[in-house]
Design an enzyme around this catalytic site. Sequence first.
Site, mmCIF file in Angstrom:
data_model
loop_
_atom_site.group_PDB
_atom_site.id
_atom_site.type_symbol
_atom_site.label_atom_id
_atom_site.label_comp_id
_atom_site.label_asym_id
_atom_site.label_seq_id
_atom_site.Cartn_x
_atom_site.Cartn_y
_atom_site.Cartn_z
ATOM 1 N N GLU A 154 33.972 -5.718 99.266
ATOM 2 C CA GLU A 154 33.552 -5.989 97.880
ATOM 3 C C GLU A 154 32.041 -5.976 97.879
ATOM 4 O O GLU A 154 31.409 -6.900 98.405
ATOM 5 C CB GLU A 154 34.043 -7.369 97.421
ATOM 6 N N GLU A 164 20.554 -2.876 92.639
ATOM 7 C CA GLU A 164 21.043 -4.214 92.309
ATOM 8 C C GLU A 164 19.936 -5.236 92.535
ATOM 9 O O GLU A 164 19.379 -5.336 93.620
ATOM 10 C CB GLU A 164 22.246 -4.561 93.189
ATOM 11 N N LYS A 178 33.013 -16.465 108.590
ATOM 12 C CA LYS A 178 31.571 -16.651 108.772
ATOM 13 C C LYS A 178 30.892 -16.723 107.407
ATOM 14 O O LYS A 178 30.729 -15.724 106.726
ATOM 15 C CB LYS A 178 30.948 -15.517 109.589
ATOM 16 N N CYS A 211 27.985 -10.390 91.499
ATOM 17 C CA CYS A 211 28.131 -8.952 91.758
ATOM 18 C C CYS A 211 28.417 -8.182 90.470
ATOM 19 O O CYS A 211 28.060 -7.017 90.363
ATOM 20 C CB CYS A 211 29.195 -8.700 92.809
HETATM 21 P P1 ADP Z 1 21.967 -10.730 101.234
HETATM 22 O O1 ADP Z 1 21.111 -9.588 101.712
HETATM 23 O O2 ADP Z 1 21.808 -11.011 99.803
HETATM 24 O O3 ADP Z 1 21.861 -11.928 102.119
HETATM 25 P P2 ADP Z 1 24.211 -9.752 102.668
HETATM 26 O O4 ADP Z 1 25.118 -8.650 102.314
HETATM 27 O O5 ADP Z 1 23.171 -9.499 103.708
HETATM 28 O O6 ADP Z 1 23.492 -10.222 101.352
HETATM 29 O O7 ADP Z 1 25.028 -11.033 103.103
HETATM 30 C C1 ADP Z 1 26.415 -11.211 102.951
HETATM 31 C C2 ADP Z 1 27.021 -11.691 104.241
HETATM 32 O O8 ADP Z 1 26.864 -10.663 105.227
HETATM 33 C C3 ADP Z 1 26.401 -12.945 104.856
HETATM 34 O O9 ADP Z 1 27.431 -13.756 105.402
HETATM 35 C C4 ADP Z 1 25.532 -12.386 105.953
HETATM 36 O O10 ADP Z 1 25.339 -13.308 106.999
HETATM 37 C C5 ADP Z 1 26.353 -11.216 106.423
HETATM 38 N N1 ADP Z 1 25.604 -10.173 107.134
HETATM 39 C C6 ADP Z 1 24.322 -9.783 106.951
HETATM 40 N N2 ADP Z 1 23.997 -8.787 107.798
HETATM 41 C C7 ADP Z 1 25.096 -8.515 108.540
HETATM 42 C C8 ADP Z 1 25.414 -7.579 109.578
HETATM 43 N N3 ADP Z 1 24.513 -6.713 110.042
HETATM 44 N N4 ADP Z 1 26.666 -7.589 110.092
HETATM 45 C C9 ADP Z 1 27.595 -8.453 109.635
HETATM 46 N N5 ADP Z 1 27.365 -9.356 108.667
HETATM 47 C C10 ADP Z 1 26.126 -9.402 108.120
#
Ligand code: ADP
Length: 500
Positions: free
Chosen positions: A273, A404, A198, A307
């Site tokens: 990570e 961050e 995803k 990161c």
């Molecule tokens: P940002 O906040 O900078 O978008 P994220 O950590 O939210 O960074 O995003 C990294 C990945 O995690 C993306 O693929 C996002 O769709 C996914 N993501 C965000 N929220 C969730 C969640 N609650 N459960 C699983 N995956 C998530």
Amino acid sequence: MSIDHEFPLSEAAARFIAAPKKNLIGGHWCEAQSGLTLDVRNPATGEVFARVPAADAADIDQAVRAARSAFESQGWRGARPIDRERWLLKLAELVEANAQELAEIETLDNGKPVTLARRVDVTQAADFLRYIAGWATKIEGSTVEASAPAFRKNEFFAYTRREPVGVVGAIIPWNFPLLMAAWKVGPALAAGCTVVLKPAEDTPLTALRFAELALEAGFPAGVLNVVTGFGHIAGAALAAHPGVNKISFTGSTQVGKLIGKAAMDNMTRVSLELGGKSPVIVLDDADPKAAAAGAANAVFFNMGQVCVAGSRLYVQRGIFDAVLEGVSAGAQKLRIGPGLDPNSQLGPLVSEKQMNRVRGYIQSGIDDGGRVLTGGERIGERGYFVKPTVLTGLGEQARIVQEEVFGPVVVATPFDDLDEVVKLANSTPYGLAASIWSNDLKRVQRLIPRIEAGTVWVNCHGVMDNALPFGGYKQSGIGREMGSSLIDHYTETKSVLMML
Ligand code: ADP
Ligand code: MG
């Protein structure tokens, strides 16, 4: 829907962008079952230029089932390590053959300069796929001299074997979309797992093109599935799905914790990570010019959306002013513009949300008493451009020093002795990376063991190597990517004890 026409796309990229976007599930391209889509924006203009399926739990379930059935299929189970190696090598070749197209798609999606996308993202993805292809044929168990003292009259043969962990759910971020896809998909397939990938909702496109290339490379249907959608919907459904054996995540610490908790309910294996707040430590024997150039690159590379970004700069007092001047001058010299412009060294931030986040952090730094030496502002009204920013005069507890930012923003602080800088360097919840700038071997060697970070660079920053384990201490994550131990993440160990 339109694309910045000032800078034309290659024919291949234009064709891909214009075509309808679908998910790859079980070898078939399909829309979300709900029919919903999500908009993909060009960060240089803010305009929507593509739409992809907005998958939900039903699509994720279908993809996990497809991955499971591929995992159990003869075409994949019966494949030999050398077959997996060849498919991965072929995939690397196809990534390289389509490098310009992939780079342009990445630029439209993420904003980064197309020259950087090609030189870093695409090249490293191909190199990594080749590196990990080699591991497919080097997965080993061991024979064990068993004692079994309760059975002295018997003889035994004992050994371990490594078996693929099963269906892998991979959730990746938007800063290096293609490269992160390669980092997750490569080792999973090398180990004989199948994958549901995803990509981030901000940057879903190169993952879809990567999936096309994987089919072209010859991987059996269902071995790689790509499902696009929002994190809190599709991502959350993948993390919580009982049919997933392992979740591999790269992203924010906040989301990493949610994923870890969801995975634990099913005892799904996880590697995470996560975020960082990496210190750049300059000792007073360093050449101020070289250290300043290195420090600027450590934080401004990829607009700070890295990161391991060197977002805290600690300079020993004697050369603090000289280094700071160099970093500020470096920040002002960087050419910022649309990523498709071959002259741009920096592009926009990935999204309006990210731009507002970064600007909010800069404002918080000012509110906490920080002084802006350069930058601090948005550029223009179109697209998500923010000037590279240098702040100073902030205490350890300031939000912008602790959290961050994920943007082109560095906070500089002077220090006097090594004990002080160790304390400063370790003062955040993160522990991903650090760099030390000095040629004083004694002081450098004394610092390295005291820095809480998964990687310490000396006289460089952000240099990645496929053979070196990469990951975080503290809240920067669990597990290591890259290197030989990668295969451990995607395999289970089975112990076999035979009574002879
Ligand atoms: P940002 O906040 O900078 O978008 P994220 O950590 O939210 O960074 O995003 C990294 C990945 O995690 C993306 O693929 C996002 O769709 C996914 N993501 C965000 N929220 C969730 C969640 N609650 N459960 C699983 N995956 C998530
Ligand atoms: Mg998010």
